[in-house]
Design a protein around this motif. Structure first.
Motif, short mmCIF file in Angstrom:
data_model
loop_
_atom_site.label_atom_id
_atom_site.label_comp_id
_atom_site.label_asym_id
_atom_site.label_seq_id
_atom_site.Cartn_x
_atom_site.Cartn_y
_atom_site.Cartn_z
N HIS A 141 21.13 46.61 105.59
CA HIS A 141 19.70 46.30 105.56
C HIS A 141 18.86 47.49 105.99
O HIS A 141 17.85 47.82 105.34
CB HIS A 141 19.43 45.10 106.48
CG HIS A 141 17.97 44.86 106.73
ND1 HIS A 141 17.12 44.36 105.77
CD2 HIS A 141 17.21 45.08 107.84
CE1 HIS A 141 15.91 44.26 106.26
NE2 HIS A 141 15.93 44.69 107.52
N LYS A 143 24.02 36.12 114.95
CA LYS A 143 22.67 36.34 114.41
C LYS A 143 21.62 35.98 115.47
O LYS A 143 20.64 36.71 115.66
CB LYS A 143 22.48 35.50 113.15
CG LYS A 143 21.04 35.44 112.64
CD LYS A 143 20.95 34.55 111.42
CE LYS A 143 19.50 34.18 111.12
NZ LYS A 143 18.67 35.35 110.80
N ALA A 177 26.37 44.29 107.78
CA ALA A 177 25.22 43.70 107.08
C ALA A 177 23.91 44.26 107.62
O ALA A 177 22.98 44.54 106.86
CB ALA A 177 25.26 42.17 107.22
N GLN A 227 29.50 33.63 113.45
CA GLN A 227 28.61 34.52 112.70
C GLN A 227 27.15 34.11 112.87
O GLN A 227 26.27 34.96 113.07
CB GLN A 227 29.00 34.51 111.22
CG GLN A 227 28.20 35.48 110.36
CD GLN A 227 28.77 35.59 108.97
OE1 GLN A 227 29.94 35.27 108.74
NE2 GLN A 227 27.97 36.06 108.03
N TRP A 283 17.54 40.77 105.39
CA TRP A 283 18.06 40.58 106.74
C TRP A 283 19.15 39.52 106.71
O TRP A 283 19.22 38.67 105.82
CB TRP A 283 16.92 40.19 107.67
CG TRP A 283 17.31 39.98 109.10
CD1 TRP A 283 17.34 38.80 109.78
CD2 TRP A 283 17.75 40.97 110.03
NE1 TRP A 283 17.75 38.98 111.06
CE2 TRP A 283 18.01 40.32 111.26
CE3 TRP A 283 17.94 42.35 109.95
CZ2 TRP A 283 18.46 40.99 112.38
CZ3 TRP A 283 18.39 43.02 111.07
CH2 TRP A 283 18.64 42.34 112.27
N ILE A 284 20.04 39.57 107.70
CA ILE A 284 21.13 38.61 107.78
C ILE A 284 20.59 37.18 107.88
O ILE A 284 19.58 36.93 108.54
CB ILE A 284 22.05 38.93 108.97
CG1 ILE A 284 21.23 39.07 110.26
CG2 ILE A 284 22.83 40.19 108.72
CD1 ILE A 284 22.06 39.30 111.50
N LYS A 285 21.28 36.25 107.22
CA LYS A 285 20.84 34.86 107.18
C LYS A 285 21.92 33.96 107.77
O LYS A 285 23.07 34.36 107.92
CB LYS A 285 20.56 34.45 105.74
CG LYS A 285 19.43 35.23 105.08
CD LYS A 285 19.21 34.74 103.66
CE LYS A 285 18.09 35.52 102.98
NZ LYS A 285 17.89 35.07 101.58
N VAL A 321 28.94 41.39 110.69
CA VAL A 321 27.50 41.30 110.96
C VAL A 321 26.91 42.69 111.14
O VAL A 321 25.80 42.99 110.66
CB VAL A 321 27.25 40.42 112.19
CG1 VAL A 321 25.78 40.41 112.57
CG2 VAL A 321 27.72 38.99 111.92
N LYS A 362 24.64 31.19 107.65
CA LYS A 362 25.63 30.90 106.62
C LYS A 362 26.07 29.45 106.74
O LYS A 362 26.45 28.98 107.83
CB LYS A 362 26.83 31.84 106.78
CG LYS A 362 27.86 31.69 105.69
CD LYS A 362 28.97 32.72 105.85
CE LYS A 362 30.01 32.57 104.77
NZ LYS A 362 31.11 33.55 104.92
#
Length: 508
Positions: A117, A44, A113, A40, A132-134, A110, A136
């Motif tokens: 957003h 990103k 997500a 994941q 925004w995706i971070k 992903v 993890k």
């Protein structure tokens, strides 16, 4: 490729089953979760690299329509992100240790997500801004392992056992794991998907998803209205004249005080206290801070207690919803939700009102249970139900202060119980709305309902079996039986008006 729309006649629900996992099996599941978590974070990076390439092409005015279309599809589509996984498996062979289904679902996760957003940024979700995706951190949150296709990568054909299929090792040998399930449902063979999760430090669960045909709506013969409150969870009144006060979840206040005390002790500890050097196989060294042992132990106790509080709140809501729809065809409830404002009793009271109230989430639970059982849940506007006399419809100007629990109507002189009067008005609105509904049978409201009995509903988290007969704590899995009598009459000789484990309160 267009996605298939969900069938409105199919209802989907889930069952969580505890897994009996040993130490070695737990290490296998943790390893699968860590690899999914790493993938994941890697996706990103892949997405952001393609966004940078698009930005540079735009800045340099490079007109390459094919490349632009390819990059946009890989960033903003579920299929494009999912197709990035095979290339990563060729570059990083350890990804082959995980089954293809969980890796595919990481890409879809992903993509969802990113879509959430973009949707919130475009204004489609007012007041629900999604960032925004971070990256993890697996140490903070266990990454679930999801198998979204029936029988692909998992098998429950042997009742009581769950067989999980992983990827292959470096020799090409297929890896698998066989785990015993604790009290699985009888219809476990009909499960459609399987997701492995971990709660706390060492409790592993398998969440199975089921689908079934939605039940046809039954004739609305029995109706009840719930007036939500803060002093109690709600005061309910049905069309037959049975009134019951639903008590709030017991011991919630004590557990929240314990949570505050644990947080205060944990925050006093120095979180960044130990400097740790880690030497990797390639000779490189990485350093990071590690919390102290006291901070770690307090944080683990805090996580366990938060999980217990969350599960008890869910247990309370679903037990109450199941109990209501077991005995009623229509459940109406007022639209009251505590406001995030100053209630005039100090900061601690305002915080308690916001945290302990479950009325907003309970309405969602009620709607879901109504859909599953083929019945109906109605959320009504309760404006003016408390200060309006249900006998003569006189409205008290300026309202009635919450501290006043009983009052007399200045017009007709009728003595009212505050919550019961509000329930009478709410029940009238519910029956009128059902009568005005074209798809419902005609249910006429004949005025105030004659009260034939009153009692309390109390919830005990240990269940009905752990409560002695005659105790004041009643589990919501059993409905107190009402006697057909008028309020104020004496108890007949040899007759007890209390059902086992319930309390009949007489206000008159």
């Amino acid at each position: 490729m267009p996605f298939k729309k969900a069938d409105p006649n199919i209802v989907q629900f889930a069952r969580k089953v505890l897994l009996d996992v040993s130490g070695d099996d737990a290490g296998c599941l943790d390893g699968q979760s860590k690899i999914c978590n790493w993938l994941q974070n890697q996706l990103k990076d892949q997405v952001e690299a393609r966004l940078c390439e698009l930005y540079l092409m735009n800045w340099l005015a490079v007109d390459d329509e094919a490349t632009t279309k390819k990059l946009l599809s890989e960033v903003y589509s579920e299929i494009g992100l999912r197709n990035l996984v095979p290339a990563l498996k060729d570059k990083y062979p350890f990804l082959r240790c995980v089954h293809s289904s969980p890796l595919k679902n990481i890409g879809l996760r992903v993509a969802k997500a990113i879509a959430a957003h973009r949707k919130s940024k475009s204004g489609a979700r007012a007041g629900q801004r999604v960032g925004w995706i971070k990256y993890k951190s697996w140490a903070k949150e266990w990454c679930s392992v999801e198998y979204d296709e029936p029988g692909k990568g998992w098998d429950v054909s042997e009742f009581g056992w769950l067989k999980l299929t992983f990827g292959t090792d470096r020799d090409g040998k297929r890896l698998s794991l066989r785990v015993r399930m604790v009290r699985p449902p009888k219809h476990i063979a009909q499960a459609r998907t399987c997701r492995i999760i971990r709660e706390g430090k060492d409790r592993y669960y398998a969440v199975f998803t089921f689908k079934k045909q939605k039940k046809a709506r039954r004739p609305f013969a029995r109706a009840v209205y719930i007036d939500p409150n803060q002093k109690n969870f709600g005061y309910a009144l049905d069309a037959e004249g049975k009134a019951f006060e639903i008590q709030n979840l017991q011991r919630l206040r004590e557990m929240e005080c314990t949570l505050d005390a644990l947080k205060a002790k944990r925050d006093k500890c120095a979180r960044k206290s130990l400097w740790v050097d880690v030497v990797h196989q390639d000779g490189t060294t990485s350093t990071h801070w590690r919390p102290s042992r006291k901070w770690t132990s307090l944080n683990q106790a805090l996580v366990r207690l938060e999980l217990k509080v969350r599960e008890q709140r869910k247990h309370f809501q679903f037990s109450l919803a199941n109990q209501l729809f077991r005995h009623y065809d229509v459940v109406g409830i007022g639209d009251y939700v505590p406001e995030n404002a100053d209630h005039g009793k100090g900061r601690k009271y305002n915080r308690a009102v916001r945290n302990r109230s479950m009325h907003g989430s309970f309405k969602d639970t009620l709607q879901w249970m109504a859909t599953r059982s083929g019945k109906r849940a109605v959320v009504l506007d309760e404006t003016g139900t408390t200060r309006t006399c249900h006998v003569c419809n006189h409205v008290v100007e300026g309202g009635i202060h919450p501290s006043i629990r009983e009052w007399d109507c200045p017009d007709c002189g009728t003595h009212h119980l505050r919550d019961e009067n509000a329930s009478q008005n709410g029940l009238r609105r519910l029956l009128e709305s059902l009568g005005a509904d074209a798809g419902s049978p005609q249910m006429h409201c004949l005025g105030p309902v004659q009260i034939i009995g009153r009692c309390d509903w109390r919830f005990h988290p240990q269940g009905w079996q752990g409560i002695p007969q005659g105790c004041a704590n009643v589990n919501l899995m059993r409905l107190p039986e009402y006697r057909q009598r008028c309020v104020g009459t004496s108890v007949p000789p040899g007759g007890d008006t209390r059902a086992p484990g319930s309390t009949l309160r007489r206000f008159a």
